[in-house]
Design a protein around this motif. Structure first.
Motif, PDB file in Angstrom:
ATOM      1  N   SER A  40     -23.904  57.743 -78.076  1.00  0.00           N
ATOM      2  CA  SER A  40     -25.109  56.993 -78.664  1.00  0.00           C
ATOM      3  C   SER A  40     -25.401  57.324 -79.724  1.00  0.00           C
ATOM      4  O   SER A  40     -25.518  58.415 -80.278  1.00  0.00           O
ATOM      5  N   VAL A  41     -26.117  56.213 -80.314  1.00  0.00           N
ATOM      6  CA  VAL A  41     -26.852  56.358 -81.765  1.00  0.00           C
ATOM      7  C   VAL A  41     -27.935  55.360 -81.784  1.00  0.00           C
ATOM      8  O   VAL A  41     -27.817  54.333 -81.067  1.00  0.00           O
ATOM      9  N   TYR A  42     -28.698  55.854 -82.720  1.00  0.00           N
ATOM     10  CA  TYR A  42     -29.958  54.924 -82.701  1.00  0.00           C
ATOM     11  C   TYR A  42     -29.647  53.950 -83.849  1.00  0.00           C
ATOM     12  O   TYR A  42     -29.264  54.255 -85.134  1.00  0.00           O
ATOM     13  N   LEU A  43     -29.863  52.497 -83.709  1.00  0.00           N
ATOM     14  CA  LEU A  43     -29.588  51.707 -84.636  1.00  0.00           C
ATOM     15  C   LEU A  43     -30.457  50.426 -84.598  1.00  0.00           C
ATOM     16  O   LEU A  43     -31.402  50.273 -83.544  1.00  0.00           O
ATOM     17  N   PRO A  44     -30.765  49.607 -85.541  1.00  0.00           N
ATOM     18  CA  PRO A  44     -31.621  48.558 -85.663  1.00  0.00           C
ATOM     19  C   PRO A  44     -31.518  47.410 -84.685  1.00  0.00           C
ATOM     20  O   PRO A  44     -32.402  46.864 -84.403  1.00  0.00           O
ATOM     21  N   SER A  45     -30.326  47.455 -84.413  1.00  0.00           N
ATOM     22  CA  SER A  45     -30.062  46.312 -83.235  1.00  0.00           C
ATOM     23  C   SER A  45     -28.604  46.562 -82.483  1.00  0.00           C
ATOM     24  O   SER A  45     -27.906  47.640 -83.034  1.00  0.00           O
ATOM     25  N   GLU A  46     -28.388  46.044 -81.546  1.00  0.00           N
ATOM     26  CA  GLU A  46     -27.204  46.261 -80.890  1.00  0.00           C
ATOM     27  C   GLU A  46     -25.900  45.659 -81.634  1.00  0.00           C
ATOM     28  O   GLU A  46     -26.188  45.014 -82.655  1.00  0.00           O
ATOM     29  N   THR A  47     -24.823  46.345 -81.419  1.00  0.00           N
ATOM     30  CA  THR A  47     -23.565  46.124 -82.041  1.00  0.00           C
ATOM     31  C   THR A  47     -22.322  46.233 -81.036  1.00  0.00           C
ATOM     32  O   THR A  47     -22.516  47.075 -79.965  1.00  0.00           O
ATOM     33  N   THR A  48     -21.538  45.611 -81.320  1.00  0.00           N
ATOM     34  CA  THR A  48     -19.987  45.987 -80.660  1.00  0.00           C
ATOM     35  C   THR A  48     -19.381  47.023 -81.414  1.00  0.00           C
ATOM     36  O   THR A  48     -19.298  46.971 -82.692  1.00  0.00           O
ATOM     37  N   PHE A  49     -18.738  47.991 -80.628  1.00  0.00           N
ATOM     38  CA  PHE A  49     -17.711  48.924 -81.233  1.00  0.00           C
ATOM     39  C   PHE A  49     -16.207  48.432 -81.161  1.00  0.00           C
ATOM     40  O   PHE A  49     -15.821  48.056 -79.956  1.00  0.00           O
ATOM     41  N   ASP A  50     -15.501  48.463 -82.145  1.00  0.00           N
ATOM     42  CA  ASP A  50     -14.177  48.275 -82.305  1.00  0.00           C
ATOM     43  C   ASP A  50     -13.336  49.254 -81.645  1.00  0.00           C
ATOM     44  O   ASP A  50     -13.617  50.439 -82.501  1.00  0.00           O
ATOM     45  N   LEU A  51     -12.417  49.520 -81.215  1.00  0.00           N
ATOM     46  CA  LEU A  51     -11.457  50.613 -80.823  1.00  0.00           C
ATOM     47  C   LEU A  51     -10.141  50.609 -81.646  1.00  0.00           C
ATOM     48  O   LEU A  51      -9.609  49.378 -81.538  1.00  0.00           O
ATOM     49  N   GLY A  63     -18.440  50.523 -85.697  1.00  0.00           N
ATOM     50  CA  GLY A  63     -19.520  49.706 -85.497  1.00  0.00           C
ATOM     51  C   GLY A  63     -20.460  49.553 -86.566  1.00  0.00           C
ATOM     52  O   GLY A  63     -20.521  50.619 -87.209  1.00  0.00           O
ATOM     53  N   GLU A  64     -21.172  48.416 -86.837  1.00  0.00           N
ATOM     54  CA  GLU A  64     -21.797  48.283 -88.029  1.00  0.00           C
ATOM     55  C   GLU A  64     -22.903  47.126 -87.793  1.00  0.00           C
ATOM     56  O   GLU A  64     -22.612  46.175 -87.148  1.00  0.00           O
ATOM     57  N   VAL A  65     -24.160  47.711 -88.454  1.00  0.00           N
ATOM     58  CA  VAL A  65     -25.193  46.650 -88.253  1.00  0.00           C
ATOM     59  C   VAL A  65     -25.702  46.345 -89.828  1.00  0.00           C
ATOM     60  O   VAL A  65     -25.754  47.363 -90.471  1.00  0.00           O
ATOM     61  N   GLU A  66     -25.912  45.200 -90.061  1.00  0.00           N
ATOM     62  CA  GLU A  66     -26.635  44.659 -91.562  1.00  0.00           C
ATOM     63  C   GLU A  66     -28.115  44.440 -91.308  1.00  0.00           C
ATOM     64  O   GLU A  66     -28.238  43.502 -90.417  1.00  0.00           O
ATOM     65  N   LEU A  67     -28.851  44.800 -92.123  1.00  0.00           N
ATOM     66  CA  LEU A  67     -30.295  44.593 -92.119  1.00  0.00           C
ATOM     67  C   LEU A  67     -30.889  44.753 -93.605  1.00  0.00           C
ATOM     68  O   LEU A  67     -30.782  45.774 -94.275  1.00  0.00           O
ATOM     69  N   ASP A  68     -31.269  43.640 -94.153  1.00  0.00           N
ATOM     70  CA  ASP A  68     -32.177  43.783 -95.379  1.00  0.00           C
ATOM     71  C   ASP A  68     -31.373  44.088 -96.468  1.00  0.00           C
ATOM     72  O   ASP A  68     -31.624  45.070 -97.213  1.00  0.00           O
ATOM     73  N   GLY A  69     -29.919  43.800 -96.553  1.00  0.00           N
ATOM     74  CA  GLY A  69     -29.160  44.050 -97.533  1.00  0.00           C
ATOM     75  C   GLY A  69     -28.588  45.519 -97.215  1.00  0.00           C
ATOM     76  O   GLY A  69     -27.831  45.943 -98.534  1.00  0.00           O
TER      77      GLY A  69
END
Length: 178
Positions: A40-51, A63-69
């Protein structure tokens, strides 16, 4: 008296306008599971992970989360064959980071800072670096390896991320599976 009232009104409005609201709010980090890896990892929101699978059969989760640029990106590799010898693990990690630099068009690097550890896993070793690419995007990256897994955490965008503590929580917030 009228002068004092006008002066007070002017000062009050100047104070109110000087207190601009921040452009970005501090994100609340949450623990996110990386698919079925147990990591697990700490992120600003949930995301799905591609395999996907690597040439040697290792499972690669992204996986990736975009926030404020800015983007919080995670690459987690579950090795097909665990690396039993602790000696060569850091070399595997830095070789993978070298590969990523080529893939991302990195043209500037501060250089690998080795010797990072995690309280949650005494076998884990970490490497930190700061990159910039050909499009002037800045990266703060940290890689982790423990023999069963390799993880790379990337925080990137234009300039430095605005909240150092959030950056540190992300880069040091990887938890290995069993």
């Amino acid at each position: 008296m009228r002068f004092i009232s006008t002066l007070c009104l002017f000062c009050l409005s100047a104070i109110l306008f000087a207190q601009e609201s921040p452009k970005h709010s501090v994100p609340r980090m949450k623990k996110v599971q990386i698919a079925e890896t147990g990591c697990s990892v700490y992120l600003p929101s949930e995301t799905t992970f591609d395999l996907s699978k690597s040439e040697d059969g290792s499972e690669v989760y992204t996986g990736e989360v975009e926030l404020d640029g800015f983007n919080f990106a995670v690459i987690c590799v579950k090795f097909a064959e665990p690396i039993k010898e602790k000696e060569g693990r850091i070399d595997v990690l830095t070789s993978y980071l070298d590969f990523l630099q080529g893939q991302f068009g990195i043209e500037g690097s501060a250089g690998y800072g080795k010797g990072h550890t995690l309280e949650s896993n005494s076998d884990a070793e970490g490497v930190i670096d700061y990159w910039s690419d050909t499009e002037e995007v800045d990266y703060a990256i940290k890689g982790w390896i423990d023999g069963k897994y390799l993880a790379v955490l990337l925080l990137y965008g234009e300039g430095e991320y605005h909240y150092f503590n959030v950056q540190e929580m992300f880069l040091n917030g990887f938890l290995f599976g069993k």
